[in-house]
Design a protein around this motif. Structure first.
Motif, PDB file in Angstrom:
ATOM      1  N   ILE A 201       0.861  -1.183   0.000  1.00 20.01           N
ATOM      2  CA  ILE A 201       0.000   0.000   0.000  1.00 20.01           C
ATOM      3  C   ILE A 201       0.898   1.234   0.000  1.00 20.01           C
ATOM      4  N   SER A 202       0.873   2.001  -1.064  1.00 20.06           N
ATOM      5  CA  SER A 202       1.772   3.148  -1.159  1.00 20.06           C
ATOM      6  C   SER A 202       1.397   4.216  -0.134  1.00 20.06           C
ATOM      7  N   PRO A 203       2.373   5.029   0.312  1.00 24.95           N
ATOM      8  CA  PRO A 203       2.053   6.144   1.209  1.00 24.95           C
ATOM      9  C   PRO A 203       0.992   7.079   0.625  1.00 24.95           C
ATOM     10  N   HIS A 204       0.970   7.226  -0.702  1.00 25.73           N
ATOM     11  CA  HIS A 204      -0.020   8.083  -1.352  1.00 25.73           C
ATOM     12  C   HIS A 204      -1.427   7.514  -1.179  1.00 25.73           C
ATOM     13  N   ALA A 205      -1.566   6.207  -1.376  1.00 27.40           N
ATOM     14  CA  ALA A 205      -2.873   5.571  -1.204  1.00 27.40           C
ATOM     15  C   ALA A 205      -3.316   5.648   0.256  1.00 27.40           C
ATOM     16  N   PHE A 206      -2.362   5.457   1.167  1.00 26.54           N
ATOM     17  CA  PHE A 206      -2.651   5.540   2.598  1.00 26.54           C
ATOM     18  C   PHE A 206      -3.206   6.931   2.935  1.00 26.54           C
ATOM     19  N   ARG A 207      -2.542   7.979   2.438  1.00 27.10           N
ATOM     20  CA  ARG A 207      -3.018   9.339   2.690  1.00 27.10           C
ATOM     21  C   ARG A 207      -4.384   9.573   2.049  1.00 27.10           C
ATOM     22  N   GLU A 208      -4.563   9.093   0.825  1.00 25.01           N
ATOM     23  CA  GLU A 208      -5.804   9.347   0.098  1.00 25.01           C
ATOM     24  C   GLU A 208      -7.020   8.772   0.827  1.00 25.01           C
ATOM     25  N   VAL A 209      -6.833   7.635   1.485  1.00 22.27           N
ATOM     26  CA  VAL A 209      -7.940   6.998   2.194  1.00 22.27           C
ATOM     27  C   VAL A 209      -8.159   7.611   3.576  1.00 22.27           C
TER      28      VAL A 209
END
Length: 307
Positions: A201-209
């Motif tokens: 899970i990329s840091p970007h996806a983590f932030r987006e959610v």
């Protein structure tokens, strides 16, 4: 104080510069005392502030003195040192300590000031240097009601929210609870980001959610602004400063006889970062440190996952 009190300010760094600037904008006579960095001192002098020679000199001129320092030993030295505030204090003078300090030390300094007829108000800060410049900090005060009425107009120059918590010392206790949450969040966000990247899970996806969810917050936003955007100025508060605060939290819990598993756990990450020379890094950079502990180059992971 029937006329506007004369104000002093010791510690015009990241937070103090904006606070002092807004006191000047409020129409108060201001005396300042800086440290090694002359830039904020010169900036304030250009706006009309005057420079004191020492804390003693400032105390002889001022009715209310702000302290915005790094830790309790510095506060103690400024108040009780050979050329300290007590050496020049006059009856009725008020010291407003905005440092995130050890409440045990705060109470001891309040007692020493009372001997010479002076008063201590603890008024630690919430929010960031950006809000300091805007005059919109949060202030949590420990003092009696009469002192609160005296200092409120001055604090109103640099604070957007002013809350009296209780008697002297309670402001610093409240601030430690706040920074306990900050240290724990930093450790938690770092662990979650690194774990997520490890399992795909990329840091970007983590932030987006997380950001728009009920788990999002202002702290999460600036923390992940560094993690994902590598913005080193997103959250300008050092690891060594928060490490000091979480040590004070643990000491407060020990004195109170309270089990504090979470505070103890968070402290270890900050202590380790300091031990390897990373204390000067800003708090969101703890994520890189925890990545390294797990054999991960987090910056590389961020670059891979960038859309």
């Amino acid at each position: 104080m029937t006329q506007k009190p004369v104000i002093g300010f010791i510690g015009v760094g990241f937070m103090g510069h904006g606070m002092a600037k807004n006191i000047l904008k409020g129409g108060y006579e201001l005396w300042i005392l800086g440290n090694r960095n002359r830039a904020p001192v010169e900036s304030l002098l250009s706006m009309g502030a005057k420079e004191a020679a020492s804390p003693q000199d400032m105390a002889s001129k001022c009715d209310i003195i702000h302290l915005c320092l790094s830790n309790s030993p510095q506060v103690e030295a400024v108040i009780t040192g050979e050329s300290g505030i007590i050496a020049g204090a006059r009856k009725g003078m008020i010291v407003i300590d905005t440092t995130t300090a050890d409440p045990t030390s705060t109470l001891a300094m309040a007692e020493k000031l009372s001997v010479v007829g002076a008063h201590m108000v603890d008024a630690p800060l919430g929010r960031t240097p950006k809000e300091a410049e805007e005059g919109m900090l949060d202030a949590m005060l420990g003092c009696d009601a009469a002192l609160f009425d005296k200092v409120h107009p001055v604090i109103d120059c640099w604070a957007g929210t002013i809350t009296r918590i209780g008697e002297v010392g309670t402001g610093h206790k409240m601030k430690l609870l706040m920074n306990f949450l900050g240290a724990a969040y930093a450790a938690l966000y770092s662990e979650a980001t690194v774990l997520g990247a490890t399992v795909g899970i990329s840091p970007h996806a983590f932030r987006e959610v997380i950001a728009p969810s009920r788990l999002g917050s202002g702290f999460f936003g600036t923390f992940m602004q560094y993690v994902c955007d590598r913005d080193e100025n997103a959250h300008k508060f050092s690891i060594e400063n928060l490490s000091k605060d979480i040590r004070y939290v643990n000491a407060m819990a020990t004195d109170a006889g309270v089990m504090n598993v979470m505070a103890s756990a968070a402290r270890h990450y900050f202590t380790h970062a300091e031990a390897i020379g990373k204390g000067g890094d800003f708090v969101p950079m703890l994520s890189d440190h925890i990545g390294n502990l797990n054999g991960m180059d987090l910056a590389a992971e961020v670059a891979k996952g960038k859309k």
